[in-house]
Enzyme design. Structure first.
Site, PDB file in Angstrom:
ATOM      1  N   CYS A 120      13.543   3.106  -7.156  1.00 21.38           N
ATOM      2  CA  CYS A 120      14.356   2.317  -8.014  1.00 21.38           C
ATOM      3  C   CYS A 120      13.688   1.131  -8.491  1.00 21.38           C
ATOM      4  O   CYS A 120      14.051   0.421  -9.439  1.00 21.38           O
ATOM      5  CB  CYS A 120      15.722   1.878  -7.386  1.00 21.38           C
ATOM      6  SG  CYS A 120      16.352   3.573  -6.939  1.00 21.38           S
ATOM      7  N   HIS A 262      18.896  -3.538 -10.921  1.00 22.70           N
ATOM      8  CA  HIS A 262      19.078  -2.139 -10.996  1.00 22.70           C
ATOM      9  C   HIS A 262      20.379  -1.563 -10.964  1.00 22.70           C
ATOM     10  O   HIS A 262      21.149  -2.193 -10.031  1.00 22.70           O
ATOM     11  CB  HIS A 262      18.103  -1.677  -9.710  1.00 22.70           C
ATOM     12  CG  HIS A 262      18.405  -0.210  -9.399  1.00 22.70           C
ATOM     13  ND1 HIS A 262      18.134   0.808 -10.109  1.00 22.70           N
ATOM     14  CD2 HIS A 262      18.738   0.249  -7.972  1.00 22.70           C
ATOM     15  CE1 HIS A 262      18.425   1.871  -9.482  1.00 22.70           C
ATOM     16  NE2 HIS A 262      18.866   1.373  -8.104  1.00 22.70           N
ATOM     17  N   ASN A 292      23.371   5.854 -11.510  1.00 23.89           N
ATOM     18  CA  ASN A 292      22.253   5.214 -11.144  1.00 23.89           C
ATOM     19  C   ASN A 292      21.157   6.223 -11.503  1.00 23.89           C
ATOM     20  O   ASN A 292      20.853   7.238 -11.023  1.00 23.89           O
ATOM     21  CB  ASN A 292      22.102   5.265  -9.280  1.00 23.89           C
ATOM     22  CG  ASN A 292      21.070   4.445  -8.764  1.00 23.89           C
ATOM     23  OD1 ASN A 292      19.978   4.574  -9.600  1.00 23.89           O
ATOM     24  ND2 ASN A 292      21.179   4.108  -7.455  1.00 23.89           N
TER      25      ASN A 292
END
Length: 341
Positions: A120, A262, A292
């Protein structure tokens, strides 16, 4: 007297184009909740996610990367890209890298092209790598893409992961420019802690499993995450990294107009804003609409906010991410004037 070579001056990487791409199929919470003995309310309350997008059969990570990359190049009003960097956890194949395929599909055959694997945090790492290439004179214009098809590695029966992650891609074009102009990236803060590798992982498929002499367990091909421990580490690491970058840039928390973290979980993003003493309303989020998307989450959030008119030229933006590895990273920029294709 010889004329000074402008390329001998310190060069910055300047953001000059942006784009994104989502698969055509949205998957609302209700669709997953029926299978996982859950509910839309439960998913929203714990994650802030209302839907995500899953790639359809035959779609690849490179397809989404090409869609986002083409938009970014058009936005930058230039096809003179000499380097392509793709951040991804879900490459089309273990070998070769996905970036050369993306470059060729975009008509950039001959450009340098490679992948960055930092889960990520991948997009921030890729920005840092691209900035280094531009600063050294090895590249003049770099296409940086975060692209994921997480649906390909999710266990459909695991409600701790299958309700969180989605597919998508976001991209930016960076050009060589001056450190004090709008869009210039930096400084950066990057870090990692391999002691925590098992907390976010796909255990199977690599050399470790293939050379172990042991048959892989059925679940080893799926993505797994220790949610509670990751939550704690994510807030701490992003907060510390963002604080370090602000100090290097000479910014105070109050100087930040937009915090783009993020897009892991809305509770993480809110806690992060609180820790940094940045008002929550300055959080740029699109997790409710896309979930996500790992390495794609920050460029997707940036492109969506830009399209909605939330990011205005001259505003100060802080980017920070945390992901498997563990990895983390942050950078800052003043938002430039960018056209929409």
């Amino acid at each position: 007297m010889s004329t000074p070579d402008p390329w001998n001056r310190p060069r910055a990487a300047v953001l000059c184009g942006i784009g994104s791409c989502l698969p055509p199929r949205p998957v609302p919470n209700d669709v997953l909740a029926a299978r996982l003995d859950s509910s839309d309310e439960w998913i929203r309350s714990r994650t802030g996610i209302g839907q995500r997008y899953f790639a359809t059969a035959g779609t690849t990570t490179s397809d989404l990367a090409v869609g986002a990359g083409a938009q970014a190049i058009k936005s930058a009003d230039s096809s003179e890209v000499d380097t392509v960097v793709v951040a991804t956890t879900t490459p089309d194949r273990p070998c070769p890298a996905t970036a050369p395929v993306v470059a060729t599909k975009l008509g950039l055959t001959g450009a340098a092209a490679f992948d960055v694997a930092a889960v990520c945090t991948g997009f921030v790492y890729a920005l840092a790598v691209a900035t280094g290439l531009i600063a050294s004179g090895s590249a003049k214009r770099v296409l940086v893409i975060g692209a994921e098809t997480y649906s390909s590695i999710l266990n459909p029966e695991d409600r701790t992961t299958s309700v969180i992650f989605g597919d998508g891609a976001g991209a930016v074009v960076l050009r060589a420019g001056e450190p004090d102009e709008p869009g210039a990236l930096g400084p950066f803060d990057l870090g990692s802690d391999g002691e925590c590798a098992d907390l976010i992982t796909v255990r199977g498929g690599g050399a470790e499993e293939r050379l172990s002499g042991v048959d892989p367990a059925p679940g080893d091909r799926y993505f797994t995450m220790a949610g509670k421990e990751v939550f704690r580490h994510a807030v701490h690491r992003m907060s510390a990294s963002a604080t370090a970058v602000l100090a290097r840039a000479g910014w105070q928390p109050g100087d930040v107009d937009h915090l783009v973290g993020h897009q892991a979980n809305i509770r993480i993003l809110n806690r992060l804003a609180d820790d940094l003493r940045i008002p929550r309303e300055r959080n740029v989020t699109n997790i409710e609409q896309v979930g996500n998307t790992s390495a794609a989450s920050i460029p997707l959030a940036l492109d969506h906010a830009h399209a909605e008119g939330r990011l205005n030229a001259g505003e100060r933006v802080l980017l920070t991410a945390f992901g498997g590895g563990f990895t983390w990273g942050s950078t800052v920029l003043t938002w430039p004037q960018i056209s929409r294709p």
